[in-house]
Design a protein around this motif. Structure first.
Motif, PDB file in Angstrom:
ATOM      1  N   GLY A 171       4.646  50.921 -17.935  1.00  0.00           N
ATOM      2  CA  GLY A 171       4.236  52.319 -17.863  1.00  0.00           C
ATOM      3  C   GLY A 171       4.342  52.926 -16.474  1.00  0.00           C
ATOM      4  N   LEU A 172       3.999  52.148 -15.440  1.00  0.00           N
ATOM      5  CA  LEU A 172       3.990  52.690 -14.081  1.00  0.00           C
ATOM      6  C   LEU A 172       5.361  53.173 -13.599  1.00  0.00           C
ATOM      7  N   PRO A 173       6.484  52.486 -13.913  1.00  0.00           N
ATOM      8  CA  PRO A 173       7.783  53.014 -13.468  1.00  0.00           C
ATOM      9  C   PRO A 173       8.091  54.406 -14.016  1.00  0.00           C
ATOM     10  N   THR A 174       7.547  54.733 -15.183  1.00  0.00           N
ATOM     11  CA  THR A 174       7.782  56.058 -15.755  1.00  0.00           C
ATOM     12  C   THR A 174       7.136  57.143 -14.904  1.00  0.00           C
ATOM     13  N   VAL A 175       5.955  56.853 -14.363  1.00  0.00           N
ATOM     14  CA  VAL A 175       5.282  57.822 -13.496  1.00  0.00           C
ATOM     15  C   VAL A 175       6.159  58.113 -12.278  1.00  0.00           C
ATOM     16  N   LEU A 176       6.744  57.071 -11.700  1.00  0.00           N
ATOM     17  CA  LEU A 176       7.638  57.252 -10.552  1.00  0.00           C
ATOM     18  C   LEU A 176       8.896  58.020 -10.938  1.00  0.00           C
ATOM     19  N   ALA A 177       9.356  57.812 -12.189  1.00  0.00           N
ATOM     20  CA  ALA A 177      10.570  58.495 -12.645  1.00  0.00           C
ATOM     21  C   ALA A 177      10.374  60.003 -12.761  1.00  0.00           C
ATOM     22  N   GLY A 178       9.117  60.448 -12.868  1.00  0.00           N
ATOM     23  CA  GLY A 178       8.863  61.888 -12.919  1.00  0.00           C
ATOM     24  C   GLY A 178       9.382  62.598 -11.684  1.00  0.00           C
ATOM     25  N   ALA A 179       9.267  61.945 -10.526  1.00  0.00           N
ATOM     26  CA  ALA A 179       9.776  62.537  -9.287  1.00  0.00           C
ATOM     27  C   ALA A 179      11.295  62.642  -9.322  1.00  0.00           C
ATOM     28  N   ALA A 180      11.951  61.641  -9.893  1.00  0.00           N
ATOM     29  CA  ALA A 180      13.414  61.676 -10.011  1.00  0.00           C
ATOM     30  C   ALA A 180      13.856  62.842 -10.878  1.00  0.00           C
ATOM     31  N   ALA A 181      13.120  63.096 -11.958  1.00  0.00           N
ATOM     32  CA  ALA A 181      13.459  64.217 -12.833  1.00  0.00           C
ATOM     33  C   ALA A 181      13.342  65.539 -12.084  1.00  0.00           C
ATOM     34  N   PHE A 182      12.312  65.683 -11.252  1.00  0.00           N
ATOM     35  CA  PHE A 182      12.101  66.945 -10.537  1.00  0.00           C
ATOM     36  C   PHE A 182      13.222  67.210  -9.528  1.00  0.00           C
ATOM     37  N   TRP A 183      13.649  66.184  -8.827  1.00  0.00           N
ATOM     38  CA  TRP A 183      14.602  66.385  -7.742  1.00  0.00           C
ATOM     39  C   TRP A 183      16.056  66.328  -8.179  1.00  0.00           C
ATOM     40  N   PHE A 184      16.350  65.633  -9.250  1.00  0.00           N
ATOM     41  CA  PHE A 184      17.755  65.361  -9.551  1.00  0.00           C
ATOM     42  C   PHE A 184      18.273  65.957 -10.862  1.00  0.00           C
ATOM     43  N   LEU A 185      17.408  66.446 -11.745  1.00  0.00           N
ATOM     44  CA  LEU A 185      17.890  67.013 -13.011  1.00  0.00           C
ATOM     45  C   LEU A 185      18.356  68.446 -12.800  1.00  0.00           C
ATOM     46  N   PRO A 186      19.640  68.768 -13.021  1.00  0.00           N
ATOM     47  CA  PRO A 186      20.113  70.151 -12.840  1.00  0.00           C
ATOM     48  C   PRO A 186      19.688  71.035 -14.009  1.00  0.00           C
ATOM     49  N   ASP A 187      19.352  72.277 -13.702  1.00  0.00           N
ATOM     50  CA  ASP A 187      18.964  73.224 -14.750  1.00  0.00           C
ATOM     51  C   ASP A 187      20.181  73.740 -15.528  1.00  0.00           C
ATOM     52  N   SER A 188      21.322  73.843 -14.855  1.00  0.00           N
ATOM     53  CA  SER A 188      22.563  74.322 -15.457  1.00  0.00           C
ATOM     54  C   SER A 188      23.706  73.941 -14.525  1.00  0.00           C
ATOM     55  N   PRO A 189      24.956  74.034 -14.973  1.00  0.00           N
ATOM     56  CA  PRO A 189      26.072  73.760 -14.059  1.00  0.00           C
ATOM     57  C   PRO A 189      26.043  74.645 -12.814  1.00  0.00           C
ATOM     58  N   GLU A 190      25.603  75.890 -12.984  1.00  0.00           N
ATOM     59  CA  GLU A 190      25.555  76.824 -11.854  1.00  0.00           C
ATOM     60  C   GLU A 190      24.570  76.384 -10.775  1.00  0.00           C
ATOM     61  N   LYS A 191      23.523  75.645 -11.187  1.00  0.00           N
ATOM     62  CA  LYS A 191      22.477  75.261 -10.238  1.00  0.00           C
ATOM     63  C   LYS A 191      22.551  73.790  -9.844  1.00  0.00           C
ATOM     64  N   ALA A 192      23.637  73.120 -10.235  1.00  0.00           N
ATOM     65  CA  ALA A 192      23.784  71.702  -9.902  1.00  0.00           C
ATOM     66  C   ALA A 192      24.170  71.559  -8.435  1.00  0.00           C
ATOM     67  N   SER A 193      23.278  70.975  -7.633  1.00  0.00           N
ATOM     68  CA  SER A 193      23.508  70.881  -6.193  1.00  0.00           C
ATOM     69  C   SER A 193      24.673  69.966  -5.838  1.00  0.00           C
TER      70      SER A 193
END
Length: 455
Positions: free
Chosen positions: A179-201
């Motif tokens: 369970g604990l690795p999932t909590v850490l993965a939340g940060a990865a989702a915030f920083w690395f998941l693009p909202d759309s192709p236009e906003k993909a860094s």
């Protein structure tokens, strides 16, 4: 140039959504491993109470299916973070429960947060990938389920094989470690998941220009309004479209088995005569085979644009596995049946999801089709999690026959839908003429003279 952009998306987007789904599936299904690692004894659970723990997850999952709409209301990276942190904390806190009621509450909130993630991901991917590309990407996303279950068996074997005298119980340690690795993965989702192709860094301005061109190829001028808007007339059309109910019933049929196999398989293998520790390890190989087949079959379906035939074949492979499990008593044939069952169920799911997206003529219809699929299809686990009461062990023949029947039913539904789509394509050919492939054509994935159904 376009291939370069697709490769960038494949490297940054697909592994992320797949990894998060692997964690989600691990956190929902490891209760089966925890059961035979001592949870059932420590919480004094009856067979009926254990089944209710499984069912409660899907009750909240169904009640909060509408959370999938939040992908259009909130930026995807924010919504995904909320979901991942929510189910990660809940999964970890399962280790601190000391009663049936406490575990029931944990399973309810686990279903609530997971309902907001997985159902919306295929729809999110449809904004990044073209019609003939999306199947294998959804397949890779879905393949996280058997892969996670495979690792669940191996992890559970390693975590629970030690003596827990004088320390935290093995099953509690299992929930903590997974369970604990999932909590850490939340940060990865915030920083690395693009909202759309236009906003993909990770995309250059040149790359983003290419994605805009791809968007025009998909939906024409509607590409500027893909996120944040709903056409209510398309919602109504999708609700009245018989094809959506074929795929929803197919999803229901597969989910009867898809939900029950991971949480009951360790118990089924244990009752073949293996120890609890060996049962944890032996539950892994069938899922690794399923992981490979999900990716292979969705790739073949993308290349041939023949999803119906693929699903028909896979359905009967899964049915064969359950027939072996329901008619034999020897360990060898029964364990072989587990391989056939896993090899049929998981790849079927992987091919049903893109079939829905392929055969809807607008973004709103695609979103509505996914909503119908999940609302009806996720009722399957409510039945599936109640098929293996302890009193019917060690062979659980009734549950096996029910799963075999639903897999056969799934095959006939796929045949019926494919026949309907063939007739629809012939009607469109008579109305507009046979479509000639033209590279770069605008709006070819939306309703119009050039739209044809994927068989």
């Amino acid at each position: 140039m376009e291939r370069r952009v697709v490769r960038k998306l494949d490297k940054r987007l697909v592994p992320l959504v797949m990894g998060l789904y692997a964690l989600a599936y691990l956190d929902r299904s490891n209760i089966g491993n925890a059961k035979i690692a001592g949870m059932e004894k420590d919480l004094t659970l009856s067979s009926s109470e254990y089944q209710w723990l499984l069912t409660m997850f899907y009750i909240s999952y169904i009640l909060f299916e509408w959370f999938a709409l939040m992908w259009k209301i909130l930026p995807p990276h924010i919504w995904a973070t909320i979901c991942v942190l929510g189910w990660g904390l809940t999964a970890t806190l399962q280790s601190a429960t000391y009663s049936f009621s406490g575990m029931m509450a944990a399973r309810f909130f686990l279903g609530l947060f997971e309902a907001g993630y997985a159902p919306g991901v295929p729809y999110l991917l449809s904004f990044f990938y073209l019609r003939h590309e999306i199947g294998v990407r959804i397949g890779i996303f879905v393949s996280a389920a058997p892969l996670a279950t495979c690792f669940a068996g191996a992890l559970a074997y390693g975590i629970t094989s030690g003596d827990d005298d004088g320390r935290i119980a093995n099953w509690r340690l299992l929930f903590l470690v997974e369970g604990l690795p999932t909590v850490l993965a939340g940060a990865a989702a915030f920083w690395f998941l693009p909202d759309s192709p236009e906003k993909a860094s990770f995309l250059t301005e040149e790359d983003k220009a290419i994605t805009r061109t791809r968007g025009v190829q998909q939906v024409g001028q509607e590409t500027a309004h893909r996120v944040g808007g709903i056409k209510f007339e398309d919602v109504g059309a999708a609700l009245l479209d018989l094809k959506n109910y074929f795929t929803a019933l197919m999803y229901f049929s597969c989910n009867v088995s898809y939900s029950s196999l991971p949480v009951f398989l360790p118990t089924i293998i244990k009752e073949m005569g293996f120890s609890s520790i060996n049962a944890q390890g032996l539950s892994a190989p069938p899922y690794f085979l399923a992981f490979l087949l999900v990716i292979i079959t969705t790739y073949i379906s993308d290349r041939t644009q023949q999803r119906g035939l693929t699903i028909i074949i896979l359905s009967f492979i899964g049915a064969l596995g359950y027939i072996l499990l329901s008619t034999t008593s020897a360990t060898g044939p029964r364990y072989t049946g587990v391989f056939f069952a896993a090899a049929g169920i998981f790849p079927c799911i992987g091919n049903i999801l893109p079939w829905v997206l392929n055969n809807q003529g607008s973004d709103t219809k695609r979103g509505t089709g996914i909503a119908i699929l999940n609302f009806i299809g996720q009722c399957g686990p409510v039945l599936g999690t109640r098929l293996y009461p302890a009193k019917e062990g060690p062979y659980y023949r009734k549950g096996m026959w029910i799963c075999a029947g639903f897999m056969i039913f799934n095959g006939f539904l796929a045949l019926g839908l494919r026949t309907l789509l063939v007739l629809e394509n012939r009607r469109l050919d008579r109305k507009y003429g046979v479509v000639q492939p033209v590279h770069g054509e605008a709006g070819k994935e939306n309703d119009g003279p050039n739209f044809r159904y994927v068989l």
